[in-house]
Design an enzyme around this catalytic site. Structure first.
Site, PDB file in Angstrom:
ATOM      1  N   GLY A  16     -23.598  -8.980  42.419  1.00 12.06           N
ATOM      2  CA  GLY A  16     -24.692  -9.753  41.859  1.00 12.06           C
ATOM      3  C   GLY A  16     -25.618  -8.829  41.095  1.00 12.06           C
ATOM      4  O   GLY A  16     -25.650  -7.617  41.365  1.00 12.06           O
ATOM      5  N   GLN A  50     -33.543  -6.171  37.382  1.00  8.20           N
ATOM      6  CA  GLN A  50     -32.842  -4.911  37.682  1.00  8.20           C
ATOM      7  C   GLN A  50     -32.426  -4.160  36.422  1.00  8.20           C
ATOM      8  O   GLN A  50     -32.100  -2.974  36.498  1.00  8.20           O
ATOM      9  CB  GLN A  50     -31.603  -5.184  38.536  1.00  8.20           C
ATOM     10  CG  GLN A  50     -31.944  -5.667  39.933  1.00  8.20           C
ATOM     11  CD  GLN A  50     -30.707  -5.799  40.777  1.00  8.20           C
ATOM     12  OE1 GLN A  50     -30.018  -6.808  40.716  1.00  8.20           O
ATOM     13  NE2 GLN A  50     -30.396  -4.784  41.552  1.00  8.20           N
ATOM     14  N   CYS A  53     -27.927  -2.808  47.531  1.00  5.07           N
ATOM     15  CA  CYS A  53     -28.605  -3.277  46.313  1.00  5.07           C
ATOM     16  C   CYS A  53     -28.432  -2.214  45.234  1.00  5.07           C
ATOM     17  O   CYS A  53     -28.615  -1.025  45.512  1.00  5.07           O
ATOM     18  CB  CYS A  53     -30.087  -3.496  46.600  1.00  5.07           C
ATOM     19  SG  CYS A  53     -31.027  -4.010  45.141  1.00  5.07           S
ATOM     20  N   LEU A  54     -28.098  -2.644  44.034  1.00  6.31           N
ATOM     21  CA  LEU A  54     -27.900  -1.696  42.931  1.00  6.31           C
ATOM     22  C   LEU A  54     -29.198  -0.976  42.574  1.00  6.31           C
ATOM     23  O   LEU A  54     -29.163   0.063  41.925  1.00  6.31           O
ATOM     24  CB  LEU A  54     -27.328  -2.415  41.707  1.00  6.31           C
ATOM     25  CG  LEU A  54     -25.933  -3.038  41.898  1.00  6.31           C
ATOM     26  CD1 LEU A  54     -25.512  -3.793  40.646  1.00  6.31           C
ATOM     27  CD2 LEU A  54     -24.896  -1.982  42.249  1.00  6.31           C
ATOM     28  N   HIS A  73     -30.213 -12.761  48.169  1.00  5.74           N
ATOM     29  CA  HIS A  73     -30.573 -11.429  47.680  1.00  5.74           C
ATOM     30  C   HIS A  73     -31.025 -11.489  46.210  1.00  5.74           C
ATOM     31  O   HIS A  73     -32.074 -10.942  45.843  1.00  5.74           O
ATOM     32  CB  HIS A  73     -29.358 -10.506  47.847  1.00  5.74           C
ATOM     33  CG  HIS A  73     -29.566  -9.106  47.398  1.00  5.74           C
ATOM     34  ND1 HIS A  73     -29.543  -8.038  48.259  1.00  5.74           N
ATOM     35  CD2 HIS A  73     -29.809  -8.583  46.171  1.00  5.74           C
ATOM     36  CE1 HIS A  73     -29.767  -6.919  47.587  1.00  5.74           C
ATOM     37  NE2 HIS A  73     -29.929  -7.228  46.306  1.00  5.74           N
ATOM     38  N   GLU A  74     -30.232 -12.176  45.380  1.00 11.32           N
ATOM     39  CA  GLU A  74     -30.537 -12.224  43.943  1.00 11.32           C
ATOM     40  C   GLU A  74     -31.775 -13.083  43.673  1.00 11.32           C
ATOM     41  O   GLU A  74     -32.602 -12.735  42.832  1.00 11.32           O
ATOM     42  CB  GLU A  74     -29.334 -12.750  43.153  1.00 11.32           C
ATOM     43  CG  GLU A  74     -28.063 -11.917  43.299  1.00 11.32           C
ATOM     44  CD  GLU A  74     -28.264 -10.425  43.062  1.00 11.32           C
ATOM     45  OE1 GLU A  74     -29.156 -10.051  42.275  1.00 11.32           O
ATOM     46  OE2 GLU A  74     -27.549  -9.622  43.680  1.00 11.32           O
ATOM     47  N   HIS A 134     -34.864 -11.153  44.201  1.00 15.91           N
ATOM     48  CA  HIS A 134     -35.207 -10.248  43.094  1.00 15.91           C
ATOM     49  C   HIS A 134     -36.151 -10.933  42.099  1.00 15.91           C
ATOM     50  O   HIS A 134     -37.042 -10.303  41.534  1.00 15.91           O
ATOM     51  CB  HIS A 134     -33.944  -9.828  42.334  1.00 15.91           C
ATOM     52  CG  HIS A 134     -33.286  -8.594  42.881  1.00 15.91           C
ATOM     53  ND1 HIS A 134     -33.927  -7.384  42.949  1.00 15.91           N
ATOM     54  CD2 HIS A 134     -32.028  -8.380  43.359  1.00 15.91           C
ATOM     55  CE1 HIS A 134     -33.094  -6.471  43.457  1.00 15.91           C
ATOM     56  NE2 HIS A 134     -31.944  -7.056  43.727  1.00 15.91           N
TER      57      HIS A 134
END
Ligand code: ZN
Length: 187
Positions: A46, A51, A98-99, A140-141, A144
């Site tokens: 994702g 991000q 997480c990226l 999670h997304e 963000h």
């Protein structure tokens, strides 16, 4: 189409709420193409627009399990969650990454079920009922886009470990990023 740099925790763009998309035009269509490419290159399951430094309510996801294949964009999403049953998360099966906190994993409790309502790239509204890991990805997304990282949600013990890891990596300050395809920070 190009791979975008991924912003690392500490930059204000990751810690503020994103704006609604008012029109799905060429700019948005190009942005979403870049988001898919960046997610695939990282690699991740994702990616949310903040991000890559864009404070807009957009995320992409890519997931496959026994129930199907899920790859789409969510524009101006809403998310409804099942009730959270409080217990300790299982580090084996509930460790999230997480990226924007690359290479780290911490266990986090999430709701078992999530219902996403969002616009796709054509501007059509769709509903996705998700369970298990897909439900986790959506939570999670979606977080963000509210300026919340999963590390902000960790329980005390994991929170402490995450803070330590972020500090040890020299993160937690604005302006840091990594370049998928050039840097290999995610397994
Ligand atoms: Zn993330």
């Amino acid at each position: 189409m190009r791979v975008r740099d991924i912003v690392i925790t500490g930059d204000p763009v990751l810690h503020s709420a994103s704006e609604e998309v008012t029109e799905i035009d060429d700019y948005i269509r190009d942005l979403v193409e870049d988001m898919y490419l960046t997610m695939d290159t990282a690699p991740g399951v994702g990616l949310a627009a903040p991000q890559i430094g864009i404070p807009l309510q957009i995320f992409v996801y890519d997931w496959e399990d026994e129930s199907g294949t899920y790859r789409n964009v969510a524009i101006n999403p809403k998310l409804e969650l099942s009730e959270l049953k409080i217990r300790d998360p299982d580090p084996e099966t509930e460790s999230e990454g997480c990226l924007s906190v690359p290479g780290e994993r911490f266990a986090l409790l999430r709701a078992d079920h999530a219902t996403l309502t969002a616009l796709d790239i054509s501007g059509a509204s769709y509903v996705l009922k998700a369970s298990g890991w897909l439900a986790r990805i959506l939570q999670h997304e979606f977080d963000h886009l509210q300026g919340t990282l999963y590390v902000d949600r960790l329980a005390d013990k994991e929170q402490k470990a995450a803070r330590k890891a972020i500090k040890a990596n020299g993160w937690g300050i604005p302006g840091q990023f990594w370049s998928p395809g050039d840097d290999f920070l995610e397994p």
